[in-house]
Motif scaffolding. Sequence first.
Motif, PDB file in Angstrom:
ATOM      1  N   ARG A 189      33.359  15.034  22.642  1.00  0.00           N
ATOM      2  CA  ARG A 189      34.270  14.571  21.598  1.00  0.00           C
ATOM      3  C   ARG A 189      34.410  15.696  20.577  1.00  0.00           C
ATOM      4  O   ARG A 189      33.414  16.261  20.115  1.00  0.00           O
ATOM      5  CB  ARG A 189      33.744  13.320  20.906  1.00  0.00           C
ATOM      6  CG  ARG A 189      34.645  12.862  19.740  1.00  0.00           C
ATOM      7  CD  ARG A 189      33.999  11.751  18.928  1.00  0.00           C
ATOM      8  NE  ARG A 189      33.906  10.535  19.699  1.00  0.00           N
ATOM      9  CZ  ARG A 189      32.786   9.825  19.869  1.00  0.00           C
ATOM     10  NH1 ARG A 189      31.655  10.266  19.345  1.00  0.00           N
ATOM     11  NH2 ARG A 189      32.779   8.712  20.570  1.00  0.00           N
ATOM     12  N   VAL A 205      41.731  14.380  13.272  1.00  0.00           N
ATOM     13  CA  VAL A 205      42.114  13.921  14.606  1.00  0.00           C
ATOM     14  C   VAL A 205      40.889  13.995  15.506  1.00  0.00           C
ATOM     15  O   VAL A 205      39.900  14.680  15.204  1.00  0.00           O
ATOM     16  CB  VAL A 205      43.260  14.766  15.201  1.00  0.00           C
ATOM     17  CG1 VAL A 205      44.519  14.638  14.365  1.00  0.00           C
ATOM     18  CG2 VAL A 205      42.846  16.223  15.344  1.00  0.00           C
ATOM     19  N   THR A 206      40.974  13.289  16.641  1.00  0.00           N
ATOM     20  CA  THR A 206      39.895  13.279  17.625  1.00  0.00           C
ATOM     21  C   THR A 206      40.449  13.626  18.989  1.00  0.00           C
ATOM     22  O   THR A 206      41.492  13.117  19.399  1.00  0.00           O
ATOM     23  CB  THR A 206      39.234  11.890  17.693  1.00  0.00           C
ATOM     24  OG1 THR A 206      38.704  11.548  16.416  1.00  0.00           O
ATOM     25  CG2 THR A 206      38.112  11.872  18.724  1.00  0.00           C
ATOM     26  N   ARG A 234      41.661  12.052  25.685  1.00  0.00           N
ATOM     27  CA  ARG A 234      42.116  11.095  24.673  1.00  0.00           C
ATOM     28  C   ARG A 234      42.366  11.880  23.399  1.00  0.00           C
ATOM     29  O   ARG A 234      41.537  12.688  22.970  1.00  0.00           O
ATOM     30  CB  ARG A 234      41.075  10.012  24.417  1.00  0.00           C
ATOM     31  CG  ARG A 234      41.475   9.069  23.268  1.00  0.00           C
ATOM     32  CD  ARG A 234      40.480   7.941  23.062  1.00  0.00           C
ATOM     33  NE  ARG A 234      40.827   7.171  21.872  1.00  0.00           N
ATOM     34  CZ  ARG A 234      40.095   7.111  20.762  1.00  0.00           C
ATOM     35  NH1 ARG A 234      38.943   7.765  20.693  1.00  0.00           N
ATOM     36  NH2 ARG A 234      40.488   6.402  19.722  1.00  0.00           N
ATOM     37  N   TYR A 235      43.525  11.632  22.788  1.00  0.00           N
ATOM     38  CA  TYR A 235      43.922  12.347  21.567  1.00  0.00           C
ATOM     39  C   TYR A 235      44.376  11.294  20.572  1.00  0.00           C
ATOM     40  O   TYR A 235      45.329  10.554  20.823  1.00  0.00           O
ATOM     41  CB  TYR A 235      45.058  13.317  21.901  1.00  0.00           C
ATOM     42  CG  TYR A 235      45.518  14.205  20.765  1.00  0.00           C
ATOM     43  CD1 TYR A 235      44.655  14.654  19.770  1.00  0.00           C
ATOM     44  CD2 TYR A 235      46.852  14.636  20.713  1.00  0.00           C
ATOM     45  CE1 TYR A 235      45.092  15.495  18.760  1.00  0.00           C
ATOM     46  CE2 TYR A 235      47.291  15.482  19.702  1.00  0.00           C
ATOM     47  CZ  TYR A 235      46.410  15.905  18.727  1.00  0.00           C
ATOM     48  OH  TYR A 235      46.845  16.737  17.721  1.00  0.00           O
ATOM     49  N   ALA A 236      43.660  11.210  19.422  1.00  0.00           N
ATOM     50  CA  ALA A 236      43.943  10.149  18.458  1.00  0.00           C
ATOM     51  C   ALA A 236      43.939  10.701  17.049  1.00  0.00           C
ATOM     52  O   ALA A 236      43.208  11.641  16.728  1.00  0.00           O
ATOM     53  CB  ALA A 236      42.913   9.023  18.582  1.00  0.00           C
ATOM     54  N   GLU A 272      46.075   9.789  12.862  1.00  0.00           N
ATOM     55  CA  GLU A 272      46.869   8.876  12.049  1.00  0.00           C
ATOM     56  C   GLU A 272      48.185   8.553  12.759  1.00  0.00           C
ATOM     57  O   GLU A 272      49.031   9.415  12.947  1.00  0.00           O
ATOM     58  CB  GLU A 272      47.148   9.512  10.687  1.00  0.00           C
ATOM     59  CG  GLU A 272      47.912   8.610   9.723  1.00  0.00           C
ATOM     60  CD  GLU A 272      47.101   7.403   9.279  1.00  0.00           C
ATOM     61  OE1 GLU A 272      47.705   6.348   9.021  1.00  0.00           O
ATOM     62  OE2 GLU A 272      45.850   7.529   9.204  1.00  0.00           O
ATOM     63  N   ASP A 325      47.342   7.140  19.281  1.00  0.00           N
ATOM     64  CA  ASP A 325      46.120   7.062  20.082  1.00  0.00           C
ATOM     65  C   ASP A 325      46.557   7.136  21.536  1.00  0.00           C
ATOM     66  O   ASP A 325      47.021   6.149  22.117  1.00  0.00           O
ATOM     67  CB  ASP A 325      45.356   5.770  19.803  1.00  0.00           C
ATOM     68  CG  ASP A 325      43.954   5.774  20.413  1.00  0.00           C
ATOM     69  OD1 ASP A 325      43.743   6.540  21.375  1.00  0.00           O
ATOM     70  OD2 ASP A 325      43.093   5.020  19.940  1.00  0.00           O
ATOM     71  N   THR A 341      46.180   8.644  25.693  1.00  0.00           N
ATOM     72  CA  THR A 341      45.325   9.072  26.793  1.00  0.00           C
ATOM     73  C   THR A 341      46.180   9.782  27.826  1.00  0.00           C
ATOM     74  O   THR A 341      47.266   9.319  28.181  1.00  0.00           O
ATOM     75  CB  THR A 341      44.617   7.872  27.438  1.00  0.00           C
ATOM     76  OG1 THR A 341      43.812   7.212  26.460  1.00  0.00           O
ATOM     77  CG2 THR A 341      43.725   8.334  28.593  1.00  0.00           C
ATOM     78  N   GLY A 355      49.368   4.772  25.672  1.00  0.00           N
ATOM     79  CA  GLY A 355      48.783   4.432  24.388  1.00  0.00           C
ATOM     80  C   GLY A 355      49.849   4.181  23.358  1.00  0.00           C
ATOM     81  O   GLY A 355      51.014   3.922  23.688  1.00  0.00           O
ATOM     82  N   SER A 356      49.467   4.253  22.110  1.00  0.00           N
ATOM     83  CA  SER A 356      50.388   3.956  21.012  1.00  0.00           C
ATOM     84  C   SER A 356      50.691   5.212  20.224  1.00  0.00           C
ATOM     85  O   SER A 356      49.846   6.082  20.063  1.00  0.00           O
ATOM     86  CB  SER A 356      49.773   2.903  20.089  1.00  0.00           C
ATOM     87  OG  SER A 356      48.563   3.382  19.520  1.00  0.00           O
ATOM     88  N   THR A 357      51.922   5.292  19.733  1.00  0.00           N
ATOM     89  CA  THR A 357      52.308   6.443  18.922  1.00  0.00           C
ATOM     90  C   THR A 357      53.466   6.085  18.015  1.00  0.00           C
ATOM     91  O   THR A 357      54.303   5.252  18.358  1.00  0.00           O
ATOM     92  CB  THR A 357      52.715   7.648  19.795  1.00  0.00           C
ATOM     93  OG1 THR A 357      53.152   8.703  18.946  1.00  0.00           O
ATOM     94  CG2 THR A 357      53.855   7.288  20.733  1.00  0.00           C
TER      95      THR A 357
END
Length: 680
Positions: free
Chosen positions: A603, A613-614, A624-626, A628, A631, A633, A645-647
């Motif tokens: 991570r 960000v992560t 996985r890139y998340a 603000e 999120d 994949t 995912g969501s964006t």
Amino acid sequence: MSDLFPVPFATLVDRMIRELAVKKAVYDLRRWNFFQADPAVDLSLDIHGRRAATPFGPAAGPHTQLAPNIVLAWLAGARVIELKTVQVIDDLDIARPCIDMGGGAVGWNIEWSQELGLVQSLEEYVKAAMLIEIARAEGLAPGLDATVFDMSVGYDLAGIRSPAVRAFLDGMKDARAIVEKLRAEIPDAHARLRDLAFPTALASSVTLSTFHGCPPQEIEAIAAHLMTEVGLDVVVKLNPTLLGKTDLEAILHDRLGFTDVEVPPETFETDATWAEVTGIVERLGALAERAGRRFGVKFTNTLLVRNVRDFFPAGTPVAYLSGRPLHVLAIELVRRFRDQFGDRFPVSFSAGIDAENFADAVALGLKPVSVCSDLLIGNGYAKGADYLAALVARMKGLGADDLEVFALKAFGAADEALAGLDLAPERAAACRAALAGGDPRAAAGAAFGAWVSAALILNSRRHADRVLDDPRYRRDATVVPIESSGATLGLLDCEMCGHCVTVCPNAAVFRFDLPPEAIPLDRLVSGRYAVHIERVGELAVARRQQIGIFADLCNACGNCTVACPEIGAPHEVKPVFFGGRAAWDGQPNRDGLLIERIPEGLRILGRTAGDAVTVERRDDGSLRYAGEGFDLTFPSIDGLLDASGSTIGPVDLGRMRQMLALTDAVTAPKSLNWVSVALS
């Protein structure tokens, strides 16, 4: 609060052993920079009844507050370690930047005390002693084993009497509990090291840092308390203002040309005077004799001056001057002290020492001769071996096989010193003959000590005269700012001169390899019917070697800024890596990367201007890139269009690519640095 987050002992041990095997280095100091003993000369000396293998050491300051700092100095030949000053107020908020060596051989600073808490400081010093023992066991110092740790405390009697400071002092005298705790932390891969006989009585002496303005009666009371109540040998560090306003300014302004340096007049009113100090020395010397302790003095503290530089934070009224001009002032005080007291009291020294004057200072019988400012420029810690090599060469050239015989011969004062002794003519003649190629110690017999003492007084006078007239100490030869290239420092691909690496006192700046290729700067955009990748540009990598900053050990002192020929601060501009959650959470306003192991892989937490960000790089190849508002994949780095995912809005993929590229670089199989070892 401190921005320093000490490296765990297990990591320190693991990196030392692995780096020795793979890179023939320790904490990036190459083995060829380790000092090697010369069997032809004996550099050892007595420090308050304890033997030290060399007279060199780092001064109490930025090079002696963390375990790896101390080990680096030791590897370069330091055998008297003046630990950084501690005090009861151990949560200082020191302004940044705080170190300015932009004048070359002249320095200014606004930091004065240990940045860690007392408990942390004690553990760091124990770590250092144990790491030195490991280095010895690994064969890194044949013939140079004996090492002396000297504590430093300040600044008032109430603080030094406090339970917290007393616990620190007692812990340094008996560190068995901490040694056993750390022994258990040695990694299983190096379990053989757990059986070493680590030292537990780390220090029996202390240097009292008499801060500017400390009342004379307070100085005397603290020293008396440390000798009689705590049971320590004591050195009192004195201020250059002992010269008095007239003589100090005559040297600084008229002889050396530092007319732009002003000592606030009130400093001379609050600092101890020569008459007061001579009385203190006499009384404390007598007290030490009655108490069965040893007492000495140190020249000198830094010089308090008005701050006229714009490097330090706005509103900084004063700074502390060090470097070559301080050397001349301090040597003049050594002359006056020796003229007053002879060789009755040991004198330690730290003021403007460099490779050209180190041997001279040793020939004055100063012990130890410690260094700070010169280690903050050029080759940094590696200079230690240069000082000692110059000393060895000088001793061999004079036919001196130990430091006392060297003191007799170094300034050509042996014959004059002999004339002042009450020796039979035949004994005096034998001594003179021995100077030409015999054994002066055997020739003088019981009078040898008195002969050396007389020579030390004469040496002090002669060296003081020389440095007053030496043009290398004058302002026009000393203040030589680093030449700027005019280029603006960037994240990658600087000149790679390496100055920031060598001058960092905390070993927080390191090199790493990054494949020279273009990193795409693109973003993921949701179209009407599908997502697509929009190219914004690229981050070109022209050089394989790059510079990184290890945040845990970087306290933003600013020394890399003044050493850099490009415009910018390496500790702010270059890629920053955190070693753990403590540093990441403890420096919330600092940008950088934190790389952690998770069950699925790695991570990576990234922070830029407060935006976090992560990125998770999983062992199955997925990402996985998340952050603000998103999120996502991805099945792989090549399958970014298959995001799930969501964006909300476009997603900056270039940032993710940079994070992955930097992570791959610092964690590569052959990469050995604070980040990679902490992850292993």
